[in-house]
Scaffold this active site. Structure first.
Site, PDB file in Angstrom:
ATOM      1  N   ASP A 173     -15.805   1.882   6.628  1.00  0.00           N
ATOM      2  CA  ASP A 173     -14.800   2.828   6.139  1.00  0.00           C
ATOM      3  C   ASP A 173     -15.383   3.728   5.067  1.00  0.00           C
ATOM      4  O   ASP A 173     -15.055   4.923   5.011  1.00  0.00           O
ATOM      5  CB  ASP A 173     -13.594   2.075   5.582  1.00  0.00           C
ATOM      6  N   LYS A 217      -9.028  -2.050   5.249  1.00  0.00           N
ATOM      7  CA  LYS A 217      -9.245  -2.600   3.903  1.00  0.00           C
ATOM      8  C   LYS A 217      -8.213  -3.666   3.572  1.00  0.00           C
ATOM      9  O   LYS A 217      -8.533  -4.687   2.959  1.00  0.00           O
ATOM     10  CB  LYS A 217      -9.225  -1.472   2.871  1.00  0.00           C
ATOM     11  N   ARG A 248     -15.155  12.109   6.852  1.00  0.00           N
ATOM     12  CA  ARG A 248     -13.875  12.770   7.120  1.00  0.00           C
ATOM     13  C   ARG A 248     -13.536  13.748   6.005  1.00  0.00           C
ATOM     14  O   ARG A 248     -13.030  14.849   6.250  1.00  0.00           O
ATOM     15  CB  ARG A 248     -12.764  11.725   7.262  1.00  0.00           C
ATOM     16  N   SER A 274      -8.272   3.439   8.466  1.00  0.00           N
ATOM     17  CA  SER A 274      -8.892   3.398   7.139  1.00  0.00           C
ATOM     18  C   SER A 274      -8.083   2.531   6.185  1.00  0.00           C
ATOM     19  O   SER A 274      -8.620   1.667   5.491  1.00  0.00           O
ATOM     20  CB  SER A 274      -9.019   4.822   6.591  1.00  0.00           C
ATOM     21  N   HIS A 285       0.848  -1.192   0.000  1.00  0.00           N
ATOM     22  CA  HIS A 285       0.000   0.000   0.000  1.00  0.00           C
ATOM     23  C   HIS A 285       0.877   1.233   0.000  1.00  0.00           C
ATOM     24  O   HIS A 285       1.842   1.329   0.758  1.00  0.00           O
ATOM     25  CB  HIS A 285      -0.920   0.045   1.229  1.00  0.00           C
TER      26      HIS A 285
END
Length: 455
Positions: free
Chosen positions: A169, A195, A176, A191, A90
């Site tokens: 989320d 995932k 947000r 967040s 990520h």
């Protein structure tokens, strides 16, 4: 008399508790997350709690509880029937950040399963899914069973979040975004990781950007987020490492949609343009860690070497093309990369003086890319697959007045005029050669380092 575990919970009490800097229990956080996923807690109360959390901060235990509750708020994917170690990467987001298209096939070619759930462009950063969808026919919205089928066949699959995967989320992130509570490390961590952990990962490699184009510009903020994510993911049972990487200029020489895919295809074919060298190197480093954590190499360095062999030998290209075909993509567009690029408008920005490319405000450059039509200002907007910017000079390069600095590809001449003005303001040309910039990878944070850092 009922036990505390049976005492009814009320959102307003939890808002007040966090407002007053108290720490919520795992049960209280799970109540809030369930309320977000099911709609049983109104959005105004969720927004109030998010603002309280943003102002007062979240303790480590709260971050872990929030991450796990969000992970468990919907469907989860179990990759273990594949018979391989499941590892993903990520990135916290950058400009020209296209490593996913290289590391997924590199790791897959070396025996690792790569179930990658990615996002779309929003703000100044590009979106992995938008870039892939510039390939005609490529499907990113797969069911979990289709996702598993592609992984079984190809070793890697890059898809969008399903409606039932981490629904909490989706609700909390949208709030947000609308309430200016995005830039909180605990909320960012939960967040991102919810995932990734919902994909059933055995291991995770985090690419945390620093510098002018990063989401968190201050090095110490990025460092804290990296340590927090490593500690939180490790506590959830997922082996994790974070690399702090430079985002003071675009990665590679393209930023957009199709043009980023084309740059990666060239690298997968064994080409080595000088302007892509940073992209190639970072991709090999990240893939090396994935291969190591996936049990296919004795060290990250050995993993790097395996990835380099997969790149040189063509097995990574084969893995990428196999994934594209399995997800409906038209492979014929790769026959002639230039002919497949069909922008509606093109213009070139020439250097306005001679000197050196001294500094780049990469966030502003990201907005310039977005203005070409390659990105979106708000969720749901369409993007132009052929829009973007090709850069002809990197930081430190000597340039002469009139020399091309960048080529713009856009939806219209109007789009390009605004993008050109932004890019001109983002690049500083100096008479003196700039000092060496930060290293491509400035720090690697493992579980042990994260534990020490957060102690």
């Amino acid at each position: 008399m009922s036990s505390s575990a049976e005492t009814p919970l009320h959102a307003v009490d939890l808002i007040r508790k966090k407002r007053d800097s108290e720490t919520l229990t795992a049960r209280e956080i799970e109540f809030l997350v369930t309320g977000a996923a099911t709609g049983s807690i109104p959005s105004d109360q969720l927004a109030a709690w998010l603002m309280a959390a943003w102002l007062r901060g979240l303790a480590l235990d709260e971050v872990r509880a929030l991450t796990l509750a969000m992970r468990d708020s919907g469907e989860k994917f179990n990759p273990h029937s594949l018979g391989k170690v499941a590892v993903d990467k990520h990135s916290t987001g950058g400009v020209g950040d296209k490593t996913s298209f290289l590391i997924a096939p590199l790791a897959a070619a070396c025996g690792v399963a790569v179930p990658m759930i990615s996002g779309r462009a929003l703000g100044h950063t590009g979106g992995t899914l938008d870039k892939l969808e510039s390939i005609p026919g490529f499907r990113t919205a797969l069911s979990l069973s289709e996702f598993e089928s592609v992984l079984r066949t190809c070793g890697a699959s890059i898809v969008s979040q399903t409606p039932k995967l981490v629904p909490a989320d989706r609700v909390l992130y949208a709030l947000r975004d609308r309430t200016a509570t995005v830039e909180n490390p605990g909320l960012i961590c939960a967040s991102i990781l919810s995932k990734k952990l919902a994909a059933g990962l055995d291991a995770l490699v985090l690419d945390v950007k620093t510098g002018s184009g990063a989401f968190l510009r201050k090095y110490e903020d990025a460092e804290f987020l990296a340590a927090l994510m490593v500690a939180t993911a490790e506590a959830a049972g997922t082996r994790t490492v974070a690399l702090l990487t430079d985002m003071n200029q675009p990665l590679g020489y393209t930023a957009g949609n199709w043009i980023e895919i084309a740059e990666c295809i060239a690298l997968l074919r064994g080409e080595r343009p000088a302007a892509s060298e940073d992209l190639r190197e970072l991709s090999l480093i990240l893939a090396g860690w994935m291969i190591y954590l996936g049990g296919q190499a004795p060290s990250a360095e050995a993993g790097y070497q395996s990835a380099e062999r997969a790149l040189a030998g063509g097995s990574a290209l084969t893995a990428f093309l196999k994934m594209v075909k399995a997800q409906g993509g038209d492979l014929s567009v790769f026959n002639d990369l230039k002919a497949s690029h069909k922008p509606a408008a093109t213009t070139v920005l020439a250097a306005w003086e001679s000197g050196y490319v001294a500094e780049m405000d990469t966030t502003v450059i990201g907005w310039a890319v977005q203005r070409t039509g390659a990105g979106r200002e708000k969720a749901g907007e369409s993007v132009d697959p052929h829009a973007g910017i090709e850069f002809h000079a990197k930081r430190g390069a000597r340039i002469e007045k009139g020399q091309p600095l960048a080529t713009f590809y856009g939806t219209s001449e109007t789009h390009l005029a605004e993008a050109e003005a932004l890019l001109r303001s983002a690049i500083h040309i100096s008479k003196e050669s700039p000092s060496a910039g930060p290293p491509l990878v400035s720090r690697i944070i493992t579980q042990e380092i994260a534990r020490e850092y957060l102690a």
